[in-house]
Write a protein that holds these residues in place. Structure first.
Motif, mmCIF file in Angstrom:
data_model
loop_
_atom_site.group_PDB
_atom_site.id
_atom_site.type_symbol
_atom_site.label_atom_id
_atom_site.label_comp_id
_atom_site.label_asym_id
_atom_site.label_seq_id
_atom_site.Cartn_x
_atom_site.Cartn_y
_atom_site.Cartn_z
ATOM 1 N N ARG A 42 0.880 -1.115 -0.148
ATOM 2 C CA ARG A 42 0.053 -0.056 -0.141
ATOM 3 C C ARG A 42 0.897 1.196 0.074
ATOM 4 N N MET A 43 1.919 1.168 0.688
ATOM 5 C CA MET A 43 3.031 2.268 0.645
ATOM 6 C C MET A 43 3.570 2.772 -0.579
ATOM 7 N N ALA A 44 3.766 1.429 -1.177
ATOM 8 C CA ALA A 44 4.666 1.755 -2.558
ATOM 9 C C ALA A 44 3.715 2.170 -3.568
ATOM 10 N N VAL A 45 2.478 1.598 -3.326
ATOM 11 C CA VAL A 45 1.487 2.036 -4.328
ATOM 12 C C VAL A 45 1.227 3.639 -4.182
ATOM 13 N N HIS A 46 0.912 4.022 -3.012
ATOM 14 C CA HIS A 46 0.943 5.419 -2.810
ATOM 15 C C HIS A 46 1.930 6.308 -3.289
ATOM 16 N N LEU A 47 3.113 5.903 -3.002
ATOM 17 C CA LEU A 47 4.139 6.676 -3.509
ATOM 18 C C LEU A 47 4.340 6.747 -5.046
ATOM 19 N N ALA A 48 4.092 5.702 -5.542
ATOM 20 C CA ALA A 48 4.006 5.643 -7.148
ATOM 21 C C ALA A 48 2.794 6.536 -7.828
ATOM 22 N N ARG A 49 1.701 6.417 -7.087
ATOM 23 C CA ARG A 49 0.678 7.400 -7.567
ATOM 24 C C ARG A 49 1.028 8.699 -7.190
ATOM 25 N N ARG A 50 1.508 9.012 -6.274
ATOM 26 C CA ARG A 50 1.953 10.348 -5.729
ATOM 27 C C ARG A 50 2.661 10.970 -6.739
ATOM 28 N N PHE A 51 3.668 10.291 -7.131
ATOM 29 C CA PHE A 51 4.805 11.110 -8.123
ATOM 30 C C PHE A 51 4.683 10.635 -9.482
ATOM 31 N N ASP A 52 3.615 9.855 -10.026
ATOM 32 C CA ASP A 52 3.457 9.287 -11.182
ATOM 33 C C ASP A 52 4.434 8.464 -11.867
ATOM 34 N N ALA A 53 4.858 7.522 -10.707
ATOM 35 C CA ALA A 53 6.176 6.804 -11.024
ATOM 36 C C ALA A 53 5.774 5.338 -11.450
ATOM 37 N N HIS A 54 6.636 4.785 -12.126
ATOM 38 C CA HIS A 54 6.731 3.332 -12.398
ATOM 39 C C HIS A 54 6.765 2.570 -11.222
ATOM 40 N N ALA A 91 4.065 -2.614 12.718
ATOM 41 C CA ALA A 91 3.046 -2.268 13.456
ATOM 42 C C ALA A 91 2.566 -0.754 13.010
ATOM 43 N N GLY A 92 0.975 -0.604 13.130
ATOM 44 C CA GLY A 92 0.573 0.737 12.719
ATOM 45 C C GLY A 92 -0.060 0.589 11.307
ATOM 46 N N ASN A 93 -0.619 1.707 10.994
ATOM 47 C CA ASN A 93 -1.783 1.748 9.886
ATOM 48 C C ASN A 93 -0.918 3.214 8.861
ATOM 49 N N PHE A 94 -0.283 2.827 7.795
ATOM 50 C CA PHE A 94 0.104 3.962 7.125
ATOM 51 C C PHE A 94 -0.287 4.152 5.773
ATOM 52 N N GLU A 95 -1.266 4.937 5.641
ATOM 53 C CA GLU A 95 -1.743 4.908 4.109
ATOM 54 C C GLU A 95 -1.120 6.100 3.316
ATOM 55 N N GLY A 96 -0.512 7.011 4.000
ATOM 56 C CA GLY A 96 0.170 8.105 3.180
ATOM 57 C C GLY A 96 1.676 8.087 4.326
ATOM 58 N N VAL A 97 2.469 9.118 3.641
ATOM 59 C CA VAL A 97 3.427 9.412 4.258
ATOM 60 C C VAL A 97 3.977 10.812 4.142
ATOM 61 N N LEU A 148 15.547 1.452 13.894
ATOM 62 C CA LEU A 148 15.148 0.291 13.107
ATOM 63 C C LEU A 148 14.401 -0.792 13.944
ATOM 64 N N GLN A 149 14.701 -0.757 14.967
ATOM 65 C CA GLN A 149 14.008 -1.895 15.848
ATOM 66 C C GLN A 149 12.698 -1.281 16.673
ATOM 67 N N SER A 150 12.610 0.076 16.840
ATOM 68 C CA SER A 150 11.545 0.475 17.442
ATOM 69 C C SER A 150 10.676 1.622 16.991
ATOM 70 N N MET A 151 10.757 1.715 15.535
ATOM 71 C CA MET A 151 10.461 2.682 14.771
ATOM 72 C C MET A 151 8.655 2.705 14.983
ATOM 73 N N THR A 152 8.178 3.938 15.082
ATOM 74 C CA THR A 152 6.456 4.031 14.936
ATOM 75 C C THR A 152 6.110 4.853 13.856
ATOM 76 N N ALA A 153 6.965 5.302 12.923
ATOM 77 C CA ALA A 153 6.592 5.868 11.701
ATOM 78 C C ALA A 153 7.567 5.169 10.756
ATOM 79 N N PRO A 154 7.218 5.378 9.327
ATOM 80 C CA PRO A 154 7.886 4.918 8.311
ATOM 81 C C PRO A 154 9.536 5.759 8.226
#
Length: 276
Positions: A21-33, A146-152, A265-271
């Motif tokens: 979902r994150m990768a799709v969000h990024l690709a759509r946001r920047f019109d990327a392949h 852990a967590g729900n990240f629809e965007g970034v 990297l062990q305890s991240m709460t955001a991307p």
């Protein structure tokens, strides 16, 4: 600069859908392949096992690999077709996951990986993200399990120490920083002359010239390590993206990461977007 090719590592692990979902969000946001890559950690069997089982064991391994690749592709197709994406590409590599991802990353602007967790069924080593970050030469966006990240990238924290790795990460993140509502550049326990008279001021001016809405500050707490200071500020400011340099090196097949990098990297709460 913008992102025109996004590479995402796809496996059959429990947390892969969030990464997609994150990768799709990024690709759509920047019109990327968008490129989906499936590659697993190579399983090296002892010679005696191969000698006893021979071709039967090797063929069984290949069939398991084919089944895993089909499952990963189904996940990728479901995510991209559901988002109505046309500029997508699917790749499978028989090489070890680190080697394959590092190679394919050379032809992408940003790589999306998942935070490792023991027993998640991803089929890669637990230090897979760290190994890729150090070897790829490309920014790597690591998505927490852990967590729900629809965007970034609405509220971003840049960890700034005036070093080479932090500079690389910051410049790699500029496409995201330009679109952010607020960017906080924070120097933790700043020392030395590289920071200038006011820690963070020079890099704040640099970002402002790029059209970034930036606030600069520094945080000092000598009794708390930098990694935990950073995570505390992330919580205080409601941050949804961390940008930081990745410090570490490989020595005799042992991966040695810097303290702050390892903690985050062990305890991240955001991307986290990392560059080395």
């Amino acid at each position: 600069m913008t992102y025109k090719t996004v590479l995402v590592h796809v496996d059959n692990g429990k947390y892969c859908p969030a990464r997609l979902r994150m990768a799709v969000h990024l690709a759509r946001r920047f019109d990327a392949h968008l490129v989906g890559l499936h590659a697993m950690t190579a399983v090296r069997l002892p010679a005696y096992a191969i000698a006893e089982a021979g071709a039967t064991l090797i063929e069984a391994q290949k069939e398991v690999a084919r089944e895993q690749a089909r499952g990963a592709e189904n996940l990728f197709r479901k995510a991209t077709e559901g988002a109505g994406m046309a500029s997508v590409e699917w790749r499978v590599s028989a090489d070890d996951a680190v080697d394959a991802t590092t190679l394919h990353a050379r032809y992408a602007d940003v790589v999306v990986l998942g935070q490792s967790r023991e027993g998640d069924g991803a089929g890669v080593e637990t230090d897979f993200p760290e190994q890729v970050v150090l070897a790829a030469g490309r920014p790597v966006l690591v998505v927490p399990y852990a967590g729900n990240f629809e965007g970034v990238g609405k509220r971003v924290l840049v960890a700034w120490d005036a070093g080479r790795e932090a500079t690389r990460a910051l410049t790699d993140a500029i496409p995201l920083l330009r679109e952010a509502e607020q960017v906080h550049v924070v120097a933790f326990n700043p020392e030395g002359t590289a920071h200038g008279a006011v820690p963070g001021a020079d890099i704040g001016l640099y970002l402002a010239r790029h059209g970034v809405r930036v606030e600069v500050g520094y945080h000092r707490a000598d009794d708390i390590d930098v990694g935990n200071q950073l995570l505390s500020r992330v919580a205080d400011l409601g941050i949804d993206l961390i940008v930081m340099g990745a410090y570490g090196h490989s020595r005799l097949r042992e991966l040695i990461m810097g303290g702050a990098t390892r903690t985050v990297l062990q305890s991240m709460t955001a991307p986290v977007l990392l560059s080395h």
